[in-house]
Design an enzyme around this catalytic site. Structure first.
Site, short mmCIF file in Angstrom:
data_model
loop_
_atom_site.label_atom_id
_atom_site.label_comp_id
_atom_site.label_asym_id
_atom_site.label_seq_id
_atom_site.Cartn_x
_atom_site.Cartn_y
_atom_site.Cartn_z
N ARG A 1 -62.65 -19.68 -6.46
CA ARG A 1 -62.27 -18.40 -5.84
C ARG A 1 -61.78 -17.46 -6.95
O ARG A 1 -60.73 -17.70 -7.54
CB ARG A 1 -61.17 -18.62 -4.80
CG ARG A 1 -60.71 -17.32 -4.21
CD ARG A 1 -59.59 -17.47 -3.19
NE ARG A 1 -59.18 -16.14 -2.80
CZ ARG A 1 -57.92 -15.70 -2.81
NH1 ARG A 1 -56.93 -16.51 -3.13
NH2 ARG A 1 -57.64 -14.46 -2.48
N HIS B 1 -58.09 -7.92 -4.81
CA HIS B 1 -56.88 -8.69 -5.12
C HIS B 1 -55.95 -7.78 -5.93
O HIS B 1 -55.72 -8.00 -7.12
CB HIS B 1 -57.24 -9.98 -5.87
CG HIS B 1 -56.17 -11.03 -5.81
ND1 HIS B 1 -56.38 -12.31 -5.34
CD2 HIS B 1 -54.86 -11.00 -6.16
CE1 HIS B 1 -55.27 -13.01 -5.41
NE2 HIS B 1 -54.32 -12.24 -5.92
N GLU C 1 -53.93 -10.78 1.00
CA GLU C 1 -52.50 -10.66 1.31
C GLU C 1 -52.00 -9.24 1.60
O GLU C 1 -51.48 -8.55 0.72
CB GLU C 1 -51.65 -11.23 0.16
CG GLU C 1 -51.82 -12.70 -0.05
CD GLU C 1 -50.85 -13.25 -1.09
OE1 GLU C 1 -50.22 -12.47 -1.81
OE2 GLU C 1 -50.74 -14.48 -1.19
N ASN D 1 -52.96 -17.98 2.57
CA ASN D 1 -52.17 -18.27 1.38
C ASN D 1 -50.78 -18.69 1.84
O ASN D 1 -50.18 -18.02 2.70
CB ASN D 1 -52.03 -17.05 0.48
CG ASN D 1 -53.33 -16.69 -0.20
OD1 ASN D 1 -54.35 -17.37 -0.04
ND2 ASN D 1 -53.32 -15.61 -0.97
N TYR E 1 -47.00 -20.65 0.34
CA TYR E 1 -46.23 -21.30 -0.72
C TYR E 1 -44.92 -21.91 -0.23
O TYR E 1 -44.51 -22.95 -0.70
CB TYR E 1 -45.92 -20.30 -1.85
CG TYR E 1 -47.13 -19.89 -2.64
CD1 TYR E 1 -47.50 -20.56 -3.80
CD2 TYR E 1 -47.95 -18.83 -2.22
CE1 TYR E 1 -48.62 -20.19 -4.52
CE2 TYR E 1 -49.08 -18.46 -2.93
CZ TYR E 1 -49.40 -19.14 -4.08
OH TYR E 1 -50.53 -18.79 -4.79
N GLU F 1 -54.90 -20.16 -1.06
CA GLU F 1 -53.91 -20.33 -2.13
C GLU F 1 -52.78 -21.23 -1.67
O GLU F 1 -52.32 -21.13 -0.54
CB GLU F 1 -53.27 -19.00 -2.55
CG GLU F 1 -54.08 -18.18 -3.49
CD GLU F 1 -53.39 -16.88 -3.87
OE1 GLU F 1 -52.15 -16.85 -4.02
OE2 GLU F 1 -54.11 -15.88 -4.00
C1 PNW Z 1 -49.85 -14.68 -4.38
N1 PNW Z 1 -43.94 -14.25 -1.76
O1 PNW Z 1 -48.79 -13.81 -4.37
C2 PNW Z 1 -51.01 -13.93 -5.00
O2 PNW Z 1 -52.15 -13.91 -4.20
C3 PNW Z 1 -51.34 -14.35 -6.40
O3 PNW Z 1 -52.00 -13.34 -7.06
C4 PNW Z 1 -50.07 -14.80 -7.11
O4 PNW Z 1 -50.26 -15.02 -8.47
C5 PNW Z 1 -49.60 -16.05 -6.40
O5 PNW Z 1 -49.43 -15.83 -5.01
C6 PNW Z 1 -48.30 -16.62 -6.96
O6 PNW Z 1 -47.27 -15.68 -6.86
C7 PNW Z 1 -47.61 -14.02 -3.71
O7 PNW Z 1 -42.97 -13.61 -2.19
C8 PNW Z 1 -46.51 -13.37 -4.21
O8 PNW Z 1 -43.82 -14.94 -0.74
C9 PNW Z 1 -45.30 -13.44 -3.57
C10 PNW Z 1 -45.19 -14.19 -2.40
C11 PNW Z 1 -46.29 -14.86 -1.90
C12 PNW Z 1 -47.51 -14.77 -2.56
#
Ligand code: PNW
Length: 537
Positions: free
Chosen positions: A98, A143, A188, A330, A332, A403
């Site tokens: 991707r 992106h 996002e 995505n 995290y 992601e």
């Molecule tokens: C994503 N949060 O960003 C992006 O899609 C990527 O480009 C980035 O490098 C990656 O995650 C890691 O940061 C995020 O604050 C940035 O929850 C911030 C958040 C989530 C995703």
């Protein structure tokens, strides 16, 4: 001693990996990949006729916006090193890659009257390289790197963006669609719109809290739908690919099992994910009712003459509903929302703001290990809960995890990343096998360390380390690269797998001291355990 060895093996045997006679494996249809984004890896920011984008603009005019004052002028230099990137994809054994297309590399002014021959050549080469290695290209159109010339017109807050995004997408489909069969329109909405149009975090740093963010989200959703329809009507019949949107969501963990706390979590999920997903993936379409009511009511209290949340026409509601072939997700971290009106938390958010519209304070659970980043704590079961929430809320759409990944300060021995990957993939596996969530692919962020936006180069998300000080941006596999490779090879998770000595060429690594530490730790824990067992029995 024999008894203790026996007990040790019993204790450490993972029954959850095996069910009946079946090893818990990812289904045959399930695909694995890794993700990157153009601005974070390509560099060559002004090569040939490439146009300036909003991140070039921000980092060149205001370096203080970035934690280490850096920019992505060279980044991983993938513009020149894409063949090395393809080598790494082969080394890992991924099914797909991707990556994203830089709008202003393809259309230097942002408009489709001028297509860059150099931009075409670069992406053609990349795509052909991937195909020649048997790796499926999975391309994201947007992106975060909006051409600055479009930002000058208001960017995502100007409804005209829908037309210009469609023009750009058409050029991409016409140029690459004969070989790219998997597309993502936009990556996002919350990060683009909240960090970029409500706060001074991301480019373009338009601080229009509680208004610009909703307007940006609205136009981004309409832009996505326009491009989905363009592909569906005009390109799909011949190109036969698929196209979806990538949304970001935390999991909103309820503070307790009480009905009240579950309701708070549910409202939180509607503000986080429902805002982006409900118009496309719900059966009734439009924004979630709770979001519409909350923003309307607050807007009235605040003296606005209409809601700060834009309103879709009936025609638009129909146009958006179902306009995605899959839900790109995505994810995290998780978060806990708390209905706490008494504390001072609200004062940290401007008035108006999406946070005040939601009306909840948020925090990380004390049991979730923190990371080096303030927005990120580790709660792998959250991913399974999130997948189940999506399944129940939107009648089990196809979900592609576009992601998920972990950040460190660097170093090749990345045990925390390995644990994160194992535990999150375990969560995905359980969601598929136990809960029948329709998840068909997982793409790890990221193939290699790259330009982490306003955190610059200080945080590393890569399976491969990149030496940003070296001329040729040397890439070297971390321990996690071998672990991911093993998961892909076996299609199962073995939390005890460590790469073999020959795989993981220790002698080439500077950080051999930490390898030793890691092995010593495992060794000493085992010895202590065995001794305990020995004395107990
Ligand atoms: C994503 N949060 O960003 C992006 O899609 C990527 O480009 C980035 O490098 C990656 O995650 C890691 O940061 C995020 O604050 C940035 O929850 C911030 C958040 C989530 C995703």
């Amino acid at each position: 001693m024999i008894i203790s060895i026996f007990l040790f093996s019993i204790f450490t045997f993972r029954f959850d990996l095996v069910k009946g006679d079946d090893v818990r494996k990812f289904p045959d249809y399930f695909k694995f990949g890794v993700s990157t984004a153009a601005h974070q890896i390509e560099g060559a920011w002004n090569v040939s006729d490439k146009g300036e984008n909003i991140w070039d603009h921000l980092t060149h005019t205001k370096p203080s916006a970035i934690a280490d004052g850096s920019n992505a002028d060279v980044a991983c230099d993938s513009y020149h090193l894409y063949k090395r990137d393809a080598d790494m994809l082969v080394e890992l054994g991924v099914d797909f890659y991707r990556f994203s297309i830089s709008w202003s590399r393809l259309l230097p002014n942002g408009f489709s009257n001028k297509v860059s021959q150099d931009g075409l050549r670069y992406y053609n080469n990349l795509i052909d390289e991937l195909l020649s290695r048997n790796i499926t290209p999975f391309a994201t159109l947007y992106h975060w790197d909006l051409p600055q010339k479009l930002q000058d017109l208001g960017g995502w807050t100007n409804p005209i963006i829908v037309n210009y995004f469609e023009d750009y997408a058409r050029v991409a489909f016409e140029s690459f669609g004969n070989r790219v069969k998997n597309w993502i329109t936009i990556n996002e909405i919350p990060q683009i719109c909240t960090n970029g149009y409500a706060k001074d975090i991301y480019a373009p740093q338009v601080m229009s809290s509680g208004i610009g963010d909703y307007l940006c989200g609205h136009n981004a959703l309409l832009s996505h739908a326009r491009v989905w329809h363009l592909y569906n009507d005009t390109f799909r019949p011949t190109q036969k690919g698929r196209i979806g949107i990538t949304l970001y969501s935390h999991w909103a963990e309820p503070e307790s099992n009480s009905v009240e706390d579950k309701a708070i979590s549910e409202r939180g999920m509607q503000f986080l994910l429902g805002w982006q997903a409900h118009p496309i993936f719900s059966s009734e379409g439009d924004y979630p009712k709770v979001l519409k009511e909350a923003v309307y009511n607050r807007s009235m209290e605040q003296g606005y003459s209409h809601s700060r949340l834009p309103v879709f026409t009936l025609e638009e509601i129909k146009y958006l509903k179902g306009a995605s072939d899959f839900l790109g997700l995505n994810h995290y971290t998780s978060v806990v929302f708390r209905n706490d009106n008494k504390t001072e938390w609200m004062s940290q958010f401007p008035n108006p703001s999406k946070e005040r519209d939601l009306g909840y304070d948020s925090y990380f659970h004390a049991n979730w290990p923190p990371t080096i980043s303030a927005w990120f704590a580790v709660n792998p079961p959250g991913l399974k809960h999130l997948l189940n929430w999506i399944k129940n809320e939107y009648t089990n759409p196809e979900v592609i995890i576009t992601e998920n990944g972990y950040l460190t300060r660097g170093g090749l021995i990345d045990v925390d990343r390995i644990n994160y990957i194992n535990q999150n993939l375990q969560s995905v596996l359980e969601a598929i096998l136990d809960d029948h969530c329709n998840v068909t692919a997982y793409s790890l962020w990221s193939l290699m360390d790259n330009y982490e936006w306003n955190d610059g180069y200080r945080f590393c998300f890569g399976l491969y380390e990149v030496d940003f000080k070296s001329e040729n941006r040397t890439r070297r596999p971390r321990m996690s690269a071998y672990v991911y490779k093993e998961i892909l090879r076996t299609r199962m998770i073995n939390p005890y797998y460590l790469p073999s000595f020959s795989d993981f060429q220790y002698e080439t690594y500077k950080s051999s001291a930490s390898i030793l530490q890691c092995h010593m730790k495992i060794f000493s824990i085992s010895v202590i355990f065995l001794l305990m067992m020995h004395f107990l029995f």
